[in-house]
Enzyme design. Sequence first.
Site, mmCIF file in Angstrom:
data_model
loop_
_atom_site.group_PDB
_atom_site.id
_atom_site.type_symbol
_atom_site.label_atom_id
_atom_site.label_comp_id
_atom_site.label_asym_id
_atom_site.label_seq_id
_atom_site.Cartn_x
_atom_site.Cartn_y
_atom_site.Cartn_z
ATOM 1 N NE ARG A 27 39.670 37.324 49.497
ATOM 2 C CZ ARG A 27 38.925 36.295 49.112
ATOM 3 N NH1 ARG A 27 39.277 35.048 49.411
ATOM 4 N NH2 ARG A 27 37.855 36.496 48.368
ATOM 5 C CG ASP A 28 40.139 34.698 45.283
ATOM 6 O OD1 ASP A 28 40.477 33.687 45.906
ATOM 7 O OD2 ASP A 28 39.346 34.680 44.325
ATOM 8 C CG HIS A 222 37.839 30.401 39.815
ATOM 9 N ND1 HIS A 222 38.907 29.990 40.565
ATOM 10 C CD2 HIS A 222 37.187 31.334 40.565
ATOM 11 C CE1 HIS A 222 38.914 30.635 41.720
ATOM 12 N NE2 HIS A 222 37.873 31.456 41.743
ATOM 13 C CB CYS A 253 39.271 27.951 45.889
ATOM 14 S SG CYS A 253 38.315 27.687 47.405
ATOM 15 C CG ASN A 262 40.394 34.436 40.958
ATOM 16 O OD1 ASN A 262 39.273 34.054 41.271
ATOM 17 N ND2 ASN A 262 41.387 34.546 41.822
#
Length: 312
Positions: A27-28, A222, A253, A262
């Site tokens: 997802r991220d 991050h 992001c 990340n």
Amino acid sequence: MAANGLPDVVELDKLPARVVICEVGPRDGLQNESAIVPVEVKLEFIERLVDAGHQLVEVTSFVHPSWVPQLADAEQLLSRLPRRPGVRYPVLVPNARGLDRALDAGVTEIAIFGSATETFARRNLNRTMAESVEMFAPVVAGARERGLRVRGYLSMCFGDPWEGRVPLPQVVRAATALMGLGCTELSLGDTIGVATPGQVRALLALLAQAGVDLDSVAVHFHDTYGQALANTLAALQCGVSIVDASAGGLGGCPYAESATGNLATEDLLWQLAGLGIQTGVDLTKLVETSVWMAGQLGRPSPSRVVQALAPR
């Protein structure tokens, strides 16, 4: 380095025996990719992550497709995703409509995404911080009534690209507001990667003083300034035992241009292995997965451990 290809173990005091890794790569990690990743690739990515030993994998998001086109295939992905016993597959939901879509897809765990600053709340959700909490209230209540776990993400906990330094008492107020809704877990996000270990310790101490159980707190760092591993270690020494990470260091992001990737799960695993902390995740298999995904994306993984251990 030990003969098994892992670091030699030298333990430190005041660390958990086991850490739960919340793998956010699907997802991220993928949400920022400009080229749409085929659903077949996403499904194989998730299966490889679970096969490597992950038991908590955030798989997608029910945000509106115009916000994050990469995740427009959420229903299709979930309809085809094999759900293995004992593995948690949370999805991000932005509002009540997102919860309805998640429930229709058979989701058993959700996440909401709040902000510790007004500017980011307006840019991300087009609402003030207070209005965001009001929007989340029926979402959390509806999910909890149906027995779902709810993870509350709190972004911009240490710095904001528009507001600068974020006062820690402000973060505590935002965190306790989310937990007060009934969230079962709170993930503290250093969205632009500016935190240092002293700030991490100070925030966790304030949260504990405010009555937040650190057993329910996760950290999401991050690596913009190379501090993610140091900050993670500081959090573990304070009693945190849930860490968000992304295979191969994927992600950023979409609403914060200065946010880089990340914390790479492989880099985290190397550190935890050297400290004698169990995770249940196989580093060799995860490196293979990230090398495979890097090939799908057409660029090398930024993870230092992937670069060190990948076959030449």
